[in-house]
Design a protein around this motif. Structure first.
Motif, mmCIF file in Angstrom:
data_model
loop_
_atom_site.group_PDB
_atom_site.id
_atom_site.type_symbol
_atom_site.label_atom_id
_atom_site.label_comp_id
_atom_site.label_asym_id
_atom_site.label_seq_id
_atom_site.Cartn_x
_atom_site.Cartn_y
_atom_site.Cartn_z
ATOM 1 N N VAL A 53 -3.991 -1.532 -9.528
ATOM 2 C CA VAL A 53 -3.679 -2.869 -9.027
ATOM 3 C C VAL A 53 -2.224 -3.217 -9.346
ATOM 4 C CG1 VAL A 53 -4.280 -5.318 -9.237
ATOM 5 C CG2 VAL A 53 -6.075 -3.604 -9.225
ATOM 6 N N LEU A 54 -1.756 -2.771 -10.495
ATOM 7 C CA LEU A 54 -0.388 -3.069 -10.898
ATOM 8 C C LEU A 54 0.635 -2.417 -9.965
ATOM 9 C CD1 LEU A 54 1.339 -4.514 -12.954
ATOM 10 C CD2 LEU A 54 1.315 -2.462 -14.345
ATOM 11 N N THR A 55 0.394 -1.183 -9.536
ATOM 12 C CA THR A 55 1.336 -0.545 -8.615
ATOM 13 C C THR A 55 1.289 -1.213 -7.238
ATOM 14 O OG1 THR A 55 -0.275 1.159 -8.045
ATOM 15 C CG2 THR A 55 1.329 1.685 -9.763
ATOM 16 N N PHE A 56 0.088 -1.623 -6.812
ATOM 17 C CA PHE A 56 0.001 -2.357 -5.549
ATOM 18 C C PHE A 56 0.730 -3.688 -5.658
ATOM 19 C CE2 PHE A 56 -2.045 -5.623 -2.955
ATOM 20 C CZ PHE A 56 -1.783 -5.117 -1.698
ATOM 21 N N PHE A 57 0.554 -4.391 -6.771
ATOM 22 C CA PHE A 57 1.204 -5.684 -6.958
ATOM 23 C C PHE A 57 2.725 -5.538 -7.000
ATOM 24 C CE2 PHE A 57 2.515 -9.344 -9.630
ATOM 25 C CZ PHE A 57 2.102 -10.344 -8.771
ATOM 26 N N VAL B 119 0.838 -1.209 0.000
ATOM 27 C CA VAL B 119 0.000 0.000 0.000
ATOM 28 C C VAL B 119 0.869 1.255 0.000
ATOM 29 C CG1 VAL B 119 -1.676 1.306 1.374
ATOM 30 C CG2 VAL B 119 -1.978 -1.146 1.050
ATOM 31 N N LEU B 120 1.938 1.249 0.773
ATOM 32 C CA LEU B 120 2.844 2.391 0.818
ATOM 33 C C LEU B 120 3.474 2.639 -0.553
ATOM 34 C CD1 LEU B 120 4.171 4.502 2.669
ATOM 35 C CD2 LEU B 120 6.016 2.868 3.038
ATOM 36 N N TRP B 121 3.876 1.570 -1.200
ATOM 37 C CA TRP B 121 4.446 1.687 -2.550
ATOM 38 C C TRP B 121 3.419 2.293 -3.511
ATOM 39 C CZ3 TRP B 121 9.321 0.711 -4.364
ATOM 40 C CH2 TRP B 121 9.478 0.642 -5.754
ATOM 41 N N MET B 122 2.163 1.848 -3.376
ATOM 42 C CA MET B 122 1.109 2.349 -4.255
ATOM 43 C C MET B 122 0.879 3.842 -4.004
ATOM 44 S SD MET B 122 -2.762 0.902 -4.745
ATOM 45 C CE MET B 122 -3.407 1.536 -3.223
#
Length: 158
Positions: free
Chosen positions: A24-28, A13-16
């Motif tokens: 979804v791709l940034t969360f993944f 979540v922090l990365w997103m």
């Protein structure tokens, strides 16, 4: 292990949130980055890396599916004979597993494979009484299944 999962989700979540677009791709990708961080720091956690447990559960499922198909083929072969020539009976089977979870899981997996049913578990949880459809063939197949199931169960629970 739940702490590792929560840390990994937090990193995802922090990365997103640090990216320009939320998808979804940034969360993944953040989740994968979190897996890498947890893998590097795994020696600082008291429990084993949770992805290894997940892989062990998948392997146990694959072992069960394989045993299910092979025992189903054996039972179908016995039933499709023009003259059914089987010798049903009950035999005992000893286990190395410890704890209620491991013993119960083995009993359920042996019962779910066709041709055998766990009738009773001894009071010390070390012996199973199993009813087999055909004692010579089914008991050998159950013994082979037991060894494979025990190895896979130990990888999951220990």
């Amino acid at each position: 292990m739940p702490m590792q999962i929560l840390i990994n989700l937090f990193i995802g979540v922090l990365w997103m949130f640090l990216q320009d677009n939320w998808s979804v791709l940034t969360f993944f990708s953040g989740y994968l980055f979190g897996l890498l961080v947890l893998f590097i720091l795994r020696k600082y956690f008291p429990s084993k890396f949770y992805l290894m447990t997940l892989l062990a559960v998948i392997k146990l499922f694959i072992v069960f599916i394989h045993e299910l198909f092979t025992s189903s083929i054996t039972v179908i072969g016995q039933v499709m004979r023009p003259k059914i020539n089987i010798t049903p009976g009950i035999f005992t089977l000893e286990t190395e597993l410890e704890g209620d979870l491991e013993v119960t899981l083995l009993a359920l997996l042996l019962t779910l494979t066709p041709g055998s049913v766990v009738v009773e578990v001894s009071s010390n949880s070390k012996k199973f009484y199993i009813h087999a459809m055909d004692i010579p063939d089914s008991s050998d197949a159950v013994l082979r299944s037991k060894v494979r199931f025990e190895e896979a169960i130990k990888r999951v629970t220990r």
